[in-house]
Design a protein around this motif. Structure first.
Motif, PDB file in Angstrom:
ATOM      1  N   VAL A   1       1.277   4.792  -3.398  1.00  0.00           N
ATOM      2  CA  VAL A   1       1.604   3.986  -2.219  1.00  0.00           C
ATOM      3  C   VAL A   1       0.814   4.508  -1.032  1.00  0.00           C
ATOM      4  CG1 VAL A   1       3.417   3.268  -0.656  1.00  0.00           C
ATOM      5  CG2 VAL A   1       3.878   3.454  -3.106  1.00  0.00           C
ATOM      6  N   SER A   2       0.023   3.643  -0.415  1.00  0.00           N
ATOM      7  CA  SER A   2      -0.774   3.992   0.749  1.00  0.00           C
ATOM      8  C   SER A   2      -0.498   2.965   1.837  1.00  0.00           C
ATOM      9  CB  SER A   2      -2.267   4.001   0.388  1.00  0.00           C
ATOM     10  OG  SER A   2      -3.054   4.252   1.528  1.00  0.00           O
ATOM     11  N   ASP A   3       0.019   3.419   2.970  1.00  0.00           N
ATOM     12  CA  ASP A   3       0.359   2.524   4.074  1.00  0.00           C
ATOM     13  C   ASP A   3       1.314   1.430   3.621  1.00  0.00           C
ATOM     14  OD1 ASP A   3      -1.279   3.982   5.756  1.00  0.00           O
ATOM     15  OD2 ASP A   3      -3.038   2.764   5.286  1.00  0.00           O
ATOM     16  N   GLY A   4       2.220   1.781   2.714  1.00  0.00           N
ATOM     17  CA  GLY A   4       3.196   0.802   2.251  1.00  0.00           C
ATOM     18  C   GLY A   4       2.681  -0.149   1.204  1.00  0.00           C
TER      19      GLY A   4
END
Length: 407
Positions: A238-241
């Motif tokens: 998960v990156s920036d949601g």
């Protein structure tokens, strides 16, 4: 009752794997595990599978206390008065039978190990409950499996009805031959502890789900990550949601930092990568290097009680290499004063100092080391004496026997 609990764990783990996108291309079970495998394949409903497990467990209680089981670490075995209960692989066979026969076998075969059960499944003792099992399971409704189901009882098992589940308890479990046919696939053992992985062929890819005393979510995620590396699952970071698909290959661990100019000359040696002569000295020099488990994986084979040590032969090689630039390729003396430990992570910096030559050309040498993750003091691990060359070897006469010699 252990068997219903094991069944619950197995089918739950299968569902957990499927929830992460891992769908089986085939299923195979071992003895009671075939019931969970049949449910996962769609050949049994959950109600019927749970019913078979419960009634099978109840049937074993009828013959409990009259028999036992032993395992041996080889396949070519004379069972004597016992029955071959399971052929797990070339290095694992299970025998079962009467208690007296079990005791005689254990006394005659020191490599045999008693299995902690008091019944003899997959032996003639099961015939005492044949009619009870067939009657109790007469109402189950097997279906055509949606996932290929590989039986360890029959090559062509037919419908997985009451008669099949009696044969499952009575006949030999031929787990090893089935695994041999499927060994190009990745095996995932869905159980509370991977007891079957030890029976897998050496070239078979297999992973467990949980481990004894290590059965939490972190353990499962490690198994899922291993399946991801082997191409059987897709994990997301998960990156920036936003979910990002991770690559399905192992990390390459390529180094992109620029290296500082090397002022010492490279040696091309796997342990010592540079050497420099000391200014103003009489041939003194210092050789430097580095060892680590990541760059020298063969070091992991030299462990004492889980502690990896640099072998004494490697220390000897350090002295040979350090003496080469000054013409001293002979080690006359070596004293290892302290073992050189290689840590689990990171590496160890090495230095080998070579002193000035004495009147005979011999030189003292010292092996130093310190962890690379700090600026701590150097520790002495070995001292030695280097000599210019090997002693002269007497040459053989040009003719034999020499002229004029008497026998």
């Amino acid at each position: 009752m252990v068997q219903p609990a094991l069944f619950a764990v197995m089918v739950s783990l299968a569902a957990l794997w499927r929830s992460h996108g891992v769908e089986p291309s085939a299923v195979v079970g071992h003895s009671q595990g075939e019931i969970a495998a049949a449910y996962v394949a769609g050949a049994l409903s959950l109600d019927d599978a749970a019913r078979i497990v419960a009634l099978r467990s109840r049937a074993l209680r009828v013959i409990a206390g009259r028999g036992g089981m032993v395992s041996v670490p080889f396949a070519d075995v004379d069972p004597g008065g016992l029955s071959v209960a399971a052929v797990n692989g070339p290095d694992s066979t299970v025998l079962s039978g009467d208690l007296d026969a079990v005791q005689r076998f254990l006394a005659a075969e020191p490599r045999a190990r008693r299995i902690a059960v008091d019944y003899a499944s997959h032996s003639p003792q099961v015939e005492a409950v044949r009619d009870d099992i067939r009657a109790a399971l007469a109402g189950i409704q097997p279906a055509e499996p949606r996932v290929p189901f590989h039986s360890t009882v029959d090559d062509d098992p037919g419908p997985l009805d009451a008669d099949y589940w009696y044969r499952n308890l009575r006949h030999t479990v031929r787990f090893g031959p089935v695994v041999q046919r499927l060994r190009r696939d990745l095996f995932i053992e869905v159980s509370p502890h991977p007891v079957l992985l030890a029976a897998m062929p050496a070239d078979a890819a297999a992973i467990g789900s949980l481990h004894r005393d290590d059965g939490d979510a972190h353990r499962f995620l490690r198994a899922l990550a291993e399946a991801q590396v082997r191409g059987a699952a897709t994990l997301h970071a998960v990156s920036d949601g936003r979910p990002t698909v991770l690559p399905t290959y192992p990390f390459q661990r390529r180094r992109h930092w620029l290296d500082a100019p090397a002022y010492a000359g490279p040696t091309g040696h796997p342990l010592l990568d540079a050497s420099v002569s000391l200014a103003g000295g009489d041939g003194e020099l210092v050789c430097t290097g580095r060892v680590a488990r990541l760059t020298h994986p063969w070091l992991a084979d030299h462990a004492v009680r889980d502690t990896v040590l640099l072998p004494a032969t490697a220390v000897l090689e350090l002295l040979f290499q350090a003496g080469d630039p000054v013409g001293c390729r002979r080690v006359d003396d070596l004293v290892i004063s302290a073992p050189l430990t290689v840590p689990d992570r990171g590496g160890v910096q090495l230095q080998v100092s070579v002193g000035a030559a004495d009147e005979t050309g011999r030189r003292s040498a010292t092996v130093w080391a310190r962890p690379e993750d700090g600026d701590g003091p150097w520790s002495t691990h070995a001292t030695g004496v280097l000599a210019p060359s090997a002693p002269a070897v007497a040459t053989a006469p040009s003719e034999w026997p020499p002229a004029g010699a008497e026998p």
